[in-house]
Design a protein around this motif. Structure first.
Motif, mmCIF file in Angstrom:
data_model
loop_
_atom_site.group_PDB
_atom_site.id
_atom_site.type_symbol
_atom_site.label_atom_id
_atom_site.label_comp_id
_atom_site.label_asym_id
_atom_site.label_seq_id
_atom_site.Cartn_x
_atom_site.Cartn_y
_atom_site.Cartn_z
ATOM 1 N N TYR A 112 15.884 -25.907 67.157
ATOM 2 C CA TYR A 112 16.402 -27.059 66.386
ATOM 3 C C TYR A 112 17.315 -26.395 65.314
ATOM 4 O O TYR A 112 18.516 -26.860 65.128
ATOM 5 C CB TYR A 112 15.421 -27.870 65.721
ATOM 6 C CG TYR A 112 15.711 -29.515 65.623
ATOM 7 C CD1 TYR A 112 15.921 -30.258 66.561
ATOM 8 C CD2 TYR A 112 16.135 -29.734 64.299
ATOM 9 C CE1 TYR A 112 16.300 -31.467 66.475
ATOM 10 C CE2 TYR A 112 16.689 -30.973 63.987
ATOM 11 C CZ TYR A 112 16.597 -31.936 65.167
ATOM 12 O OH TYR A 112 17.029 -33.445 64.890
ATOM 13 N N GLY A 134 18.388 -37.485 65.162
ATOM 14 C CA GLY A 134 18.793 -36.291 64.655
ATOM 15 C C GLY A 134 19.494 -35.623 65.996
ATOM 16 O O GLY A 134 20.190 -36.287 66.695
ATOM 17 N N LEU A 135 19.343 -34.377 65.978
ATOM 18 C CA LEU A 135 20.060 -33.625 67.319
ATOM 19 C C LEU A 135 19.664 -34.266 68.577
ATOM 20 O O LEU A 135 20.156 -34.046 69.419
ATOM 21 C CB LEU A 135 19.885 -32.229 67.066
ATOM 22 C CG LEU A 135 20.461 -31.464 65.701
ATOM 23 C CD1 LEU A 135 19.984 -30.065 65.612
ATOM 24 C CD2 LEU A 135 21.791 -31.692 65.745
ATOM 25 N N GLY A 136 18.384 -34.500 68.593
ATOM 26 C CA GLY A 136 17.681 -35.208 69.786
ATOM 27 C C GLY A 136 18.602 -36.334 70.383
ATOM 28 O O GLY A 136 18.609 -36.437 71.624
ATOM 29 N N ALA A 165 13.735 -39.583 63.092
ATOM 30 C CA ALA A 165 13.907 -39.635 64.352
ATOM 31 C C ALA A 165 15.209 -39.444 64.864
ATOM 32 O O ALA A 165 15.486 -38.786 65.869
ATOM 33 C CB ALA A 165 13.216 -41.044 64.955
ATOM 34 N N PHE A 187 10.577 -36.743 72.305
ATOM 35 C CA PHE A 187 11.120 -35.861 71.302
ATOM 36 C C PHE A 187 11.863 -36.643 70.327
ATOM 37 O O PHE A 187 12.193 -36.351 69.273
ATOM 38 C CB PHE A 187 11.929 -34.952 72.222
ATOM 39 C CG PHE A 187 12.896 -33.932 71.229
ATOM 40 C CD1 PHE A 187 12.141 -32.437 71.081
ATOM 41 C CD2 PHE A 187 14.016 -34.158 70.899
ATOM 42 C CE1 PHE A 187 12.724 -31.695 70.090
ATOM 43 C CE2 PHE A 187 14.458 -33.058 69.854
ATOM 44 C CZ PHE A 187 13.926 -31.931 69.747
ATOM 45 N N THR A 188 12.464 -37.809 71.043
ATOM 46 C CA THR A 188 13.561 -38.342 70.175
ATOM 47 C C THR A 188 12.960 -39.242 69.012
ATOM 48 O O THR A 188 13.320 -39.378 67.762
ATOM 49 C CB THR A 188 14.365 -39.250 70.978
ATOM 50 O OG1 THR A 188 15.490 -39.774 70.193
ATOM 51 C CG2 THR A 188 13.639 -40.732 71.387
ATOM 52 N N SER A 197 10.164 -38.115 67.716
ATOM 53 C CA SER A 197 9.331 -37.084 66.945
ATOM 54 C C SER A 197 7.597 -37.004 67.131
ATOM 55 O O SER A 197 7.219 -36.778 66.359
ATOM 56 C CB SER A 197 9.733 -36.965 65.536
ATOM 57 O OG SER A 197 11.147 -37.067 65.010
HETATM 58 N N1 PFF Z 1 13.311 -36.563 66.831
HETATM 59 C C1 PFF Z 1 14.103 -35.539 66.091
HETATM 60 C C2 PFF Z 1 15.318 -35.835 66.883
HETATM 61 O O1 PFF Z 1 15.627 -36.544 67.813
HETATM 62 O O2 PFF Z 1 16.348 -34.980 66.459
HETATM 63 C C3 PFF Z 1 13.450 -34.156 66.511
HETATM 64 C C4 PFF Z 1 11.936 -33.956 66.128
HETATM 65 C C5 PFF Z 1 11.633 -33.894 64.829
HETATM 66 C C6 PFF Z 1 10.972 -33.913 67.020
HETATM 67 C C7 PFF Z 1 10.548 -33.938 64.290
HETATM 68 C C8 PFF Z 1 9.645 -33.904 66.722
HETATM 69 C C9 PFF Z 1 9.486 -33.747 65.297
HETATM 70 F F1 PFF Z 1 8.375 -33.528 64.695
#
Ligand code: PFF
Length: 457
Positions: A112, A28-30, A26, A233-234, A236
């Protein structure tokens, strides 16, 4: 260490290992890159408020539902959906949205990896002692130079994909657990330090008002969809990555409790990132609507003012890189697992996933230079001037993930029986369970449908 369960599906060794891995996916770059710039592009606090509500009432319930589908199905997303649908007397066609999810994962990886590449570049820039020489103009010039350089973008993106590929090809046991448990807390600590520093040297008042004093007159459907999309997104969720983690979660771990920890950690990191970025943005007169470069211009400026900023900056971007890596794993894993169910080796399967996402990724790389002004869907008025990168990132947030969430909410809320769901969650039919089920049956479909409709008309 993870061990093989009797069924042969590899499992995480404990709930904590699962939580760490899921937090790794979860966070990450998000959180650090996307949350601040998306909040900036959408006017700040009103967006943040919708995002937080979306996280709690829409995205978190979907996260739990995805883990549940994954653990119950103990297989790749298409397989897990298809087999449980059949078990419940429904059609095997439920595997089809699972297949779309695999493609969705590669699509996310396509951009990403570009941003993760920037992170790699910045880690080296800091290590060379350059952050300390930056003023606002210098930081912007450095970022512009990176975007303009095709060889650098391609090299960094390629290296990041190779690293992800290596970890996924090695398999869940060796790869996932190790990196996450040290690196994610380390990222959190550095971020906290950055926040304290930014609040002292930056424009703290304005940043806090900007992020937390919502002006709801700014609220509109497009922004609300972006906020809910960012919440998906955040965490995942929406493309099956979380199902894979669920498939590896031991049967006796509580899904609710583990999921709560993931949501809490993830939200904390995003808010910290916002608090680190915006005081600097305002103090240096940067544009909060500056787009994807926001973090890459503002944070180096914070480090440049800090004693030991070059070393701390290098460390920060290193930890961010690792956070990106542990998120990216969940983007290849579903495709690799699905292909391996079809007799393709893990290594070959991961190569196929990486190849596909690399090709797609060229669209994003070119969006920062030679195709910057190419707007392939420009004939649609609202998409005029939006390049491939903009289309892919917005398409993921505003279309792919919400559609995925609809499928997941429908599947757990309406296909699986209440008994099966309760059994898998190992909990009572009490208030918490009922609120969650209500959210899956009504809130998620309602919110997504309304936002889609209002945005179309
Ligand atoms: N949740 C990750 C982030 O916030 O950077 C991005 C992400 C990873 C989205 C994996 C979706 C996923 F399946």
């Amino acid at each position: 260490m993870a061990h093989a369960a009797s069924s042969g599906t590899p499992k995480f060794s404990s709930r904590l290992a699962f939580v760490m891995a899921a937090v790794g996916s979860a966070v990450g770059l998000g959180n650090v890159w996307k949350f601040p710039y998306t909040a900036g592009e959408n006017g700040g606090a009103a967006f943040v408020a919708v995002y937080l509500l979306g996280l709690l009432f829409v995205a978190a319930p979907i996260f739990i539902a995805e883990v549940l589908i994954g653990r119950r199905g103990a297989a790749s997303p298409p397989q897990a959906l298809g087999s449980q649908a059949v078990e419940h007397g429904r059609t095997n066609a439920w595997r089809i949205p699972g297949l779309f999810g695999l493609v969705g994962g590669l699509l996310v990886m396509s951009f990403y990896s570009v941003i993760a590449g920037w992170t790699l570049d910045y880690m080296l820039t800091a290590a060379r002692g350059m952050f300390s020489t930056f003023d606002a103009a210098g930081a912007e010039a450095h970022f512009d130079g990176l975007k303009a350089s095709l060889p650098r973008l391609l090299l960094w993106q390629g290296l990041f994909m190779l690293a992800t590929l290596g970890i996924v090809a090695m398999g869940v046991r060796a790869g996932i657990e190790r990196a996450v448990s040290i690196m994610t807390p380390a990222l959190g600590i550095l971020l906290l330090l950055l926040v304290v520093y930014a609040l002292i040297i930056g424009d703290a008042d304005r940043a806090i008002r900007y992020l937390f004093a919502p002006d709801f007159s700014k609220l509109n459907a497009d922004m609300a969809l972006a906020a809910v999309g960012q919440a998906f997104f955040t965490l995942s969720v929406g493309i099956g990555g979380v199902m894979m983690y669920g498939a590896y979660l031991p049967k006796d771990a509580s899904i609710f409790r583990a999921s709560g920890m993931v949501v809490a950690a993830d939200t904390a990191v995003a808010l910290l990132a916002g608090l680190a970025v915006f005081p600097i943005v305002f103090a240096h007169g940067l544009d909060p609507e500056g787009g994807p470069g926001l973090v890459f211009v503002s944070l180096p400026l914070a480090f440049s003012a800090m004693p030991g900023g070059d070393i701390l900056g290098a460390l920060f971007f290193f930890f961010l890189l690792i956070a990106a890596l542990t998120s990216a794993i969940a983007l290849y894993e579903p495709t690799t697992a699905w292909l391996s169910e079809r007799g393709v080796s893990r290594i070959k399967g991961t190569l196929i996933a990486a190849g596909g996402s690399w090709l797609l990724g060229l669209l994003s790389v070119f969006s920062f230079n030679i195709w910057q002004d190419v707007d392939p869907l420009g004939f649609i008025p609202s998409l005029q001037g939006v390049n491939f990168f903009g289309l892919i990132t917005n398409g993921i947030d505003k279309l792919v993930l919400p559609l995925g969430a609809l499928v997941i909410s429908g599947f757990v809320g309406r296909v699986l029986t209440r008994k099966a769901v309760l059994e898998e969650l190992n909990m009572r039919d009490g208030p918490l369970f009922r609120i969650w089920l209500f959210s899956l049956r009504w809130i998620t479909p309602g919110v997504v449908a309304i936002l889609f409709l209002v945005n179309i008309f």
